[in-house]
Design an enzyme around this catalytic site. Sequence first.
Site, short mmCIF file in Angstrom:
data_model
loop_
_atom_site.label_atom_id
_atom_site.label_comp_id
_atom_site.label_asym_id
_atom_site.label_seq_id
_atom_site.Cartn_x
_atom_site.Cartn_y
_atom_site.Cartn_z
N ASP A 149 0.86 -1.18 0.00
CA ASP A 149 0.00 0.00 0.00
C ASP A 149 0.90 1.24 0.00
O ASP A 149 1.90 1.28 0.71
CB ASP A 149 -0.90 -0.01 1.25
CG ASP A 149 -2.00 1.01 1.18
OD1 ASP A 149 -1.69 2.23 1.13
OD2 ASP A 149 -3.18 0.63 1.19
N ILE A 150 0.54 2.26 -0.77
CA ILE A 150 1.38 3.46 -0.85
C ILE A 150 1.22 4.38 0.37
O ILE A 150 2.03 5.27 0.57
CB ILE A 150 1.15 4.26 -2.16
CG1 ILE A 150 -0.29 4.75 -2.26
CG2 ILE A 150 1.55 3.44 -3.37
CD1 ILE A 150 -0.51 5.77 -3.37
N ASN A 179 -12.88 -2.99 2.71
CA ASN A 179 -13.77 -1.83 2.83
C ASN A 179 -14.74 -1.87 1.65
O ASN A 179 -14.36 -2.23 0.54
CB ASN A 179 -12.97 -0.53 2.80
CG ASN A 179 -11.97 -0.44 3.93
OD1 ASN A 179 -12.28 -0.79 5.06
ND2 ASN A 179 -10.77 0.01 3.63
N VAL A 205 -10.47 3.36 -3.31
CA VAL A 205 -10.32 3.00 -4.72
C VAL A 205 -11.50 2.11 -5.11
O VAL A 205 -11.78 1.11 -4.44
CB VAL A 205 -8.98 2.25 -4.95
CG1 VAL A 205 -8.85 1.81 -6.40
CG2 VAL A 205 -7.80 3.13 -4.55
N HIS A 257 -10.53 -4.86 -3.01
CA HIS A 257 -9.19 -5.18 -2.54
C HIS A 257 -9.23 -5.56 -1.07
O HIS A 257 -10.09 -5.13 -0.32
CB HIS A 257 -8.21 -4.03 -2.79
CG HIS A 257 -8.62 -2.71 -2.22
ND1 HIS A 257 -9.63 -1.94 -2.77
CD2 HIS A 257 -8.16 -2.01 -1.15
CE1 HIS A 257 -9.77 -0.82 -2.07
NE2 HIS A 257 -8.88 -0.86 -1.07
N HIS A 270 -6.97 -5.70 2.42
CA HIS A 270 -5.81 -5.17 3.13
C HIS A 270 -5.28 -6.24 4.09
O HIS A 270 -6.06 -6.81 4.85
CB HIS A 270 -6.19 -3.95 3.98
CG HIS A 270 -6.66 -2.77 3.20
ND1 HIS A 270 -5.84 -1.70 2.91
CD2 HIS A 270 -7.88 -2.47 2.67
CE1 HIS A 270 -6.53 -0.80 2.24
NE2 HIS A 270 -7.78 -1.25 2.09
#
Length: 114
Positions: free
Chosen positions: A30-31, A87, A96, A100, A102
């Site tokens: 993750d950025i 999420n 986003v 996805h 996490h």
Amino acid sequence: MEQDIFCQIAEGVIPTTKFYDDTWVLAFADISPLAPIHILIVPKKHFTSLNDLGGKDEGLLGHMILVAQRLAKEHGVALSGYRLIINCGPHGRQVVPHLHLHLLGGRELTAEMC
């Protein structure tokens, strides 16, 4: 329709350091990490959110979780503990618009991170 950032990463348009890559999913850092280990597991096929999945997608969800388990072991957080989060939608804090998962670990995680 313009592709979201995760579609672009999955197609190699935007480079990333891959932790895992197969036919179904891609995993990368993750950025904006919330923990020392913060990896995203992203389906290569576009799904806007968890709400887009149906019964035929059970295998994908199971696969995403097993990939997370594997990555937790590889990154040394399987024994100390980790958290998996999906999420969904704006009120669920999905930033986003691409499904996805996490994987968070590497320190004691707080309740606020849920």
